[in-house]
Design a protein around this motif. Structure first.
Motif, PDB file in Angstrom:
ATOM      1  N   GLY A 638     155.414  30.325  62.478  1.00 33.19           N
ATOM      2  CA  GLY A 638     155.134  29.025  62.561  1.00 33.19           C
ATOM      3  C   GLY A 638     156.172  28.296  63.500  1.00 33.19           C
ATOM      4  O   GLY A 638     155.964  27.200  64.229  1.00 33.19           O
ATOM      5  N   GLY A 641     154.992  28.252  67.166  1.00 34.99           N
ATOM      6  CA  GLY A 641     154.054  27.323  67.113  1.00 34.99           C
ATOM      7  C   GLY A 641     154.586  26.248  67.540  1.00 34.99           C
ATOM      8  O   GLY A 641     154.270  25.041  68.355  1.00 34.99           O
ATOM      9  N   PRO A 669     150.663  16.982  67.591  1.00 38.73           N
ATOM     10  CA  PRO A 669     150.596  18.322  67.164  1.00 38.73           C
ATOM     11  C   PRO A 669     149.533  19.313  67.902  1.00 38.73           C
ATOM     12  O   PRO A 669     148.927  19.649  68.547  1.00 38.73           O
ATOM     13  CB  PRO A 669     150.534  18.337  66.115  1.00 38.73           C
ATOM     14  CG  PRO A 669     149.363  16.636  65.787  1.00 38.73           C
ATOM     15  CD  PRO A 669     149.264  15.894  66.642  1.00 38.73           C
ATOM     16  N   LEU A 670     150.607  20.281  67.405  1.00 38.41           N
ATOM     17  CA  LEU A 670     149.555  22.009  67.805  1.00 38.41           C
ATOM     18  C   LEU A 670     148.670  21.951  67.396  1.00 38.41           C
ATOM     19  O   LEU A 670     148.599  20.932  65.902  1.00 38.41           O
ATOM     20  CB  LEU A 670     150.795  22.677  67.532  1.00 38.41           C
ATOM     21  CG  LEU A 670     149.770  24.364  67.943  1.00 38.41           C
ATOM     22  CD1 LEU A 670     150.617  25.286  70.012  1.00 38.41           C
ATOM     23  CD2 LEU A 670     150.787  25.258  67.242  1.00 38.41           C
ATOM     24  N   ARG A 671     147.736  21.826  68.374  1.00 36.83           N
ATOM     25  CA  ARG A 671     146.401  22.250  66.988  1.00 36.83           C
ATOM     26  C   ARG A 671     145.690  23.428  66.971  1.00 36.83           C
ATOM     27  O   ARG A 671     146.246  24.603  67.678  1.00 36.83           O
ATOM     28  CB  ARG A 671     145.174  21.269  67.612  1.00 36.83           C
ATOM     29  CG  ARG A 671     145.836  19.820  68.090  1.00 36.83           C
ATOM     30  CD  ARG A 671     144.967  19.038  66.922  1.00 36.83           C
ATOM     31  NE  ARG A 671     145.884  17.060  67.071  1.00 36.83           N
ATOM     32  CZ  ARG A 671     145.336  17.115  66.192  1.00 36.83           C
ATOM     33  NH1 ARG A 671     144.769  17.538  64.584  1.00 36.83           N
ATOM     34  NH2 ARG A 671     145.747  15.482  66.209  1.00 36.83           N
ATOM     35  N   ILE A 672     145.125  24.166  66.378  1.00 37.54           N
ATOM     36  CA  ILE A 672     144.370  25.190  65.834  1.00 37.54           C
ATOM     37  C   ILE A 672     144.058  26.093  66.873  1.00 37.54           C
ATOM     38  O   ILE A 672     144.096  27.089  67.312  1.00 37.54           O
ATOM     39  CB  ILE A 672     142.927  25.357  65.097  1.00 37.54           C
ATOM     40  CG1 ILE A 672     142.975  27.104  64.051  1.00 37.54           C
ATOM     41  CG2 ILE A 672     141.996  24.492  65.348  1.00 37.54           C
ATOM     42  CD1 ILE A 672     142.402  26.939  62.619  1.00 37.54           C
ATOM     43  N   GLY A 673     143.489  25.534  68.119  1.00 35.54           N
ATOM     44  CA  GLY A 673     142.739  25.841  68.903  1.00 35.54           C
ATOM     45  C   GLY A 673     143.662  26.698  70.649  1.00 35.54           C
ATOM     46  O   GLY A 673     143.368  27.374  71.058  1.00 35.54           O
ATOM     47  N   ILE A 675     146.860  28.093  70.532  1.00 33.20           N
ATOM     48  CA  ILE A 675     147.238  29.871  70.631  1.00 33.20           C
ATOM     49  C   ILE A 675     146.210  31.091  70.302  1.00 33.20           C
ATOM     50  O   ILE A 675     145.672  30.561  68.894  1.00 33.20           O
ATOM     51  CB  ILE A 675     148.879  30.038  69.859  1.00 33.20           C
ATOM     52  CG1 ILE A 675     149.786  28.596  69.862  1.00 33.20           C
ATOM     53  CG2 ILE A 675     149.699  31.727  70.036  1.00 33.20           C
ATOM     54  CD1 ILE A 675     150.688  28.809  69.334  1.00 33.20           C
ATOM     55  N   GLY A 676     146.056  31.527  70.726  1.00 29.05           N
ATOM     56  CA  GLY A 676     144.903  32.820  70.106  1.00 29.05           C
ATOM     57  C   GLY A 676     145.498  33.602  69.512  1.00 29.05           C
ATOM     58  O   GLY A 676     144.926  33.351  68.193  1.00 29.05           O
TER      59      GLY A 676
END
Ligand code: FES
Ligand code: FES
Lengths: 728, 153
Positions: A638, A641, A669-673, A675-676
């Motif tokens: 977290g 991210g 916001p940071l999105r799911i895709g 960061i690998g």
């Protein structure tokens, strides 16, 4: 709740004992809330046991996702001798005599990644003391020496006897608890350090039953939203609510006594938001802030290009600058960091209701219960014991819920004061209120010059910092400001764990442009970025490997240097440092914050023109004894991210004193895709536990910047997308 | 106006003005607070519910448009994919603050209901509208993969 409010005996005990408060002898009992008839007994302020053997840990830190509901419960369960399934938890009432953060002094609150650090011994002792009185009670009942008895999995056994702890609770509560109970040796730990311990707060958070402050639905409650001035320092001059009156459910509008806004009261949230929309407010902006971000930027740049206001290293800057001038190579960079909003997922909210005895209850995701407790007592002119704080789950905070002005709780109290107090008042912030009405990570600038000798070793480091102090002029000043220097502005630069001969550091405060606040990892959000970017740039200039270069400058034998070396080596090894796949690049950063040591390697593909993709982050953390390893990993994930998302594309900008961004579409916001993958490795340590909520954040953005610099430009002004980096 | 709303298998009669977002009817009228308010502008997914089995953002779904639909909130989940998702979420301890997680779970169930074996790319695409400020994303991804395995078993 009678159990929690009728414990004067504990108060007395608290006064007599400083660290762990372990007063036994008071056994108030009452029906449990769930309608069970089981008698519950407080064995000490942190442990409550029902006759059916159900143990409840009283958790003094609020749960915003960082894990204390699990962590503090683990400590009690471990030392008491019960399984994690047999222990529940509830949040402590506001009572700084019992539940203060021992790292903060007489204040009950959460922050600075101190929850585990300040609770580790206290909660273990509470669990161990409860175990010892239960064993004594069993010893009396069975007439068997304590030494022959054991307590495991909630059952006491020995000398042919066996019975669950519930049977001895009543008797145990009349015994005197040991001041210094025997604590387990770490080799005996079953739960502490066990990666299979699961979060205690998962079940209610996956089925919709977890109660956040936003979920308060008291009978007859009114919802209040506030129309606030759009500029800092603006005040309400007048308002017209004739159109708002057409909104069904609108009750009334009233200017707050401090003129800091117009409170709109309605029957429900939607009506309140609609009525506010329809309200016409005229603000008095004569004393309001009018500067723009550009003005602040210029002021910061001017400040780092002139002699600093404070000399942090107490040495001669001219001498060090001279040494750098004569160095074999010189690396120079100027950095800029914008304002950032915290934007916790749950917009700010709290609810106030009156009690029958003339007091009030605040329902709040309370980060610092002592602050709203005192503020409400003052506003309502009530003695402290007539004000209750009920702590609920908080939907994130990242620092936002702990302000020196107790901002949103005071708003709710002022809105409540203006009513006849027969109806509870629930204050709700919208996301726009949150983004525009905020307390921000202050904007900062740094200018650094580093000199290298012919062997590529650092011979001089000239570092100037400028920004708006978080603490000055607030009640928190005494904590962080010494000799005029707000250490929250420079932590991470001075002291530095790197062995740097000839380091000068200076600070210049700029005058307040907006309200500023700690934001997940506070000063380290910018200082780590600068230190780790400069170490990287210096390594490149010296023609040395960035990991090797750092290790060489951490080669001394201080504890910090050894532990930083440990995490740096571990992260490099696990990331396959130097062996990135074709077309990929790696960047590294290592930083100590809040007593914990974290190194991160970011691996990217693509490039700044066609799109950078963060493929993998490898993290190594040394936070002392890892109490809940899986929670630690989650906090690293977290924190990484949070750091990366904002560095990639977020900033708050002012124009003519007003915040431009409004909601997630322009504060993305940071999105799911994005960061690998994140892989975290925990150093096995026997040192006392330190924080994990914040330390994952500081190295993340500089590690990304260093990866980008490995094949492209060095990004020195954030956010990165504004500096020309595109992300895939 | 009076509206009859089919929610979690029950029919409710609610009084609401046209243009009222379904979100506020669910939260403030029906007092089902598992569905969260995060942005109000369809940009975070915290308010996700199912309308006839498909995830929608209830903050931008208006009460007059749902009259004949079956609405399901986190409190009413019980399908096979839902059970698998909640089990996977438990196994992997996905949650942190938890405030976004009702919405994440509603979207994840929506995904697995139409695609029982999504690729990582399909997961990222489908879940793109659900923000998590605590950045629990990699566990969300892993838990959806795990839920897919549970469904297969
Ligand atoms: S509240 Fe509906 S998408 Fe954010
Ligand atoms: S768990 Fe906190 S926002 Fe997702």
């Amino acid at each position: 709740m009678s159990v929690l409010t009728s414990r004067r005996g504990f108060l007395k005990g608290a006064a007599a004992s400083t660290a762990a408060v372990l007063v036994i002898g008071v056994a108030p009992s009452g029906a449990m809330a769930a309608g069970s008839a089981a008698e519950t007994t407080m064995l000490n302020p942190f442990v409550k046991i029902a006759a059916d053997g159900t143990v409840t840990a009283i958790v003094k830190h609020f749960e915003k996702g960082q894990g204390p509901a699990t962590g503090l419960t683990t400590l009690i369960a471990e030392e008491l001798g019960v399984s994690m399934d047999a222990i529940e938890y509830e949040f402590a009432p506001s009572n700084p005599k019992l539940y203060n953060n021992t790292a903060f002094g007489p204040i009950q609150g959460t922050g600075g990644s101190t929850a585990m650090f300040n609770s580790f011994q206290q909660y273990r002792k509470a669990g161990a003391a409860a175990r010892e009185v239960l064993l004594q009670a069993a010893s009396h009942a069975w007439d068997v020496p304590v030494a022959q008895l054991t307590l495991e999995d909630g059952v006491i056994s020995g000398a042919g006897n066996k019975a669950p702890i519930g049977e001895f609770v009543a008797a145990a509560s009349t015994l005197t608890a040991p001041e210094e109970p025997r604590l387990k040796d770490p080799s005996e730990f079953k739960l502490i350090g066990n990666a299979n311990v699961r979060r205690k707060d998962t079940p209610p958070k996956i089925n919709g039953t977890a109660m956040y402050a936003m979920d308060m639905q008291l009978d007859n409650q009114m919802v209040v939203v506030i129309k606030r001035p759009t500029r800092r320092g603006g005040t309400v001059a007048s308002f017209d609510d004739s159109t708002a009156k057409d909104v069904k459910g609108f009750i009334r509008a009233a200017t707050l006594p401090n003129k800091a806004g117009v409170a709109v009261y309605a029957e429900n949230t939607w009506a309140a938001l609609q009525a506010r929309e329809a309200l016409d407010v005229t603000f008095d902006n004569t004393a309001a802030e009018r500067r723009s971000s550009e003005d602040v930027y210029k002021e910061l740049m001017a400040a780092v290009n002139t002699a600093p206001e404070y000399n942090l290293t107490k040495n001669d800057q001219a001498e060090i600058a001279g040494a750098i001038d004569k160095a074999d190579k010189v690396v120079e960079e100027t950095f800029y960091f914008p304002l950032l909003a915290h934007a916790p997922m749950e917009p700010l909210t709290c609810t106030i209701e009156a009690t029958e005895d003339g007091g009030v209850i605040l329902h709040d995701g309370a980060q610092m219960p002592t602050s709203p407790h005192a503020a409400l007592a003052q506003i309502f002119q009530l003695p402290m014991e007539k004000v209750q704080i009920k702590t609920m789950f908080a939907g994130g905070s990242f620092g936002r819920r702990a302000t020196p002005t107790v901002d949103y709780q005071v708003e709710a109290a002022l809105a409540f004061v203006m009513t006849d107090r027969t109806r509870p008042v629930k204050l709700v912030w919208s996301r726009e209120d949150d983004i525009t009405g905020g307390y921000y990570r202050p904007a900062f600038a740094h200018k650094v010059r580093v000199g290298l000798d012919a062997d590529g070793n650092i011979v001089g480091w000239d570092h100037r910092v400028a920004g708006q102090s978080i603490s000055k002029g607030t009640p928190f000043e005494a904590f962080s400001v010494h000799d005029g220097v707000d250490h929250l502005s420079v932590e991470g630069v001075t002291p530095t764990p790197y062995s740097i001969p000839g380091m000068f550091a200076g600070l210049t405060d700029i005058k307040p442009a907006t309200t500023v606040l700690w934001w997940r990892s506070v000063g380290h959000t910018h200082t780590a970025y600068v230190m780790e970017s400069m170490m990287d740039a210096a390594a490149v200039a010296a023609g040395r490997d960035p990991v090797e270069f750092r290790l060489a400058h951490l080669a001394g034998d201080t504890a910090d240097q050894k532990r930083l070396t440990g995490v740096l080596k571990l992260a490099a090894e696990k990331a396959g440092w130097g062996n990135a796949e074709n077309g990929r690049a790696q960047g590294v950063a290592v930083h100590k914050s809040f007593g914990s040591y974290v190194a991160e390697v970011v691996e990217i593909s693509g490039d700044t023109e066609n799109g950078v993709k963060i493929e993998k982050v490898t993290c190594a953390v040394d936070c002392g004894i890892p109490v809940n390893p899986d929670v630690i990993k989650a906090q690293m994930e977290g924190g990484i991210g949070y750091g990366l998302g904002h560095a990639m594309r977020d900033e708050i900008t002012l124009e003519d004193g007003e915040v431009i961004q409004q909601n997630f579409p322009d504060y993305e916001p940071l999105r799911i895709g994005d960061i690998g993958e994140i892989e975290t490795h925990i150093v096995l340590s026997t040192e006392a536990p330190t924080g994990v909520g914040e330390p994952g954040t500081p190295p993340s953005a500089p590690a990304l910047a260093n990866a980008i610099a490995a094949k492209g430009p060095r990004v020195t002004e954030l956010p990165m997308n504004k500096a020309g980096v595109t992300f895939a | 106006m009076a509206i009859s709303l089919k929610l979690n298998g029950q029919t409710h009669s609610v009084e609401a003005e046209p243009g009222t977002p379904l979100l506020w009817v669910i939260r403030d009228e029906l007092k089902l607070t598992g569905t969260k308010f995060g942005c109000g502008v369809a940009s975070c997914g915290a308010c996700t519910v199912h309308m006839d089995g498909e995830p929608v953002r209830s903050c931008q779904t208006f009460i007059e448009d749902v009259e004949d639909a079956e609405i399901t909130t986190i409190e009413g989940l019980k399908s096979t994919p839902a059970q698998a998702v909640q089990q996977a979420w438990t196994e992997l301890d996905v949650v942190q603050c938890g405030y976004c997680q009702s919405g994440q779970i509603m979207s994840a169930v929506g995904l697995l209901s139409e695609n029982a074996k999504p690729t990582l790319e399909e997961i990222d695409d489908y879940m793109d509208g659900n923000a998590c400020r605590c950045a629990t994303y990699q566990r969300i991804r892993a838990a959806i993969v795990r839920a897919s395995e549970i469904m297969e078993a």
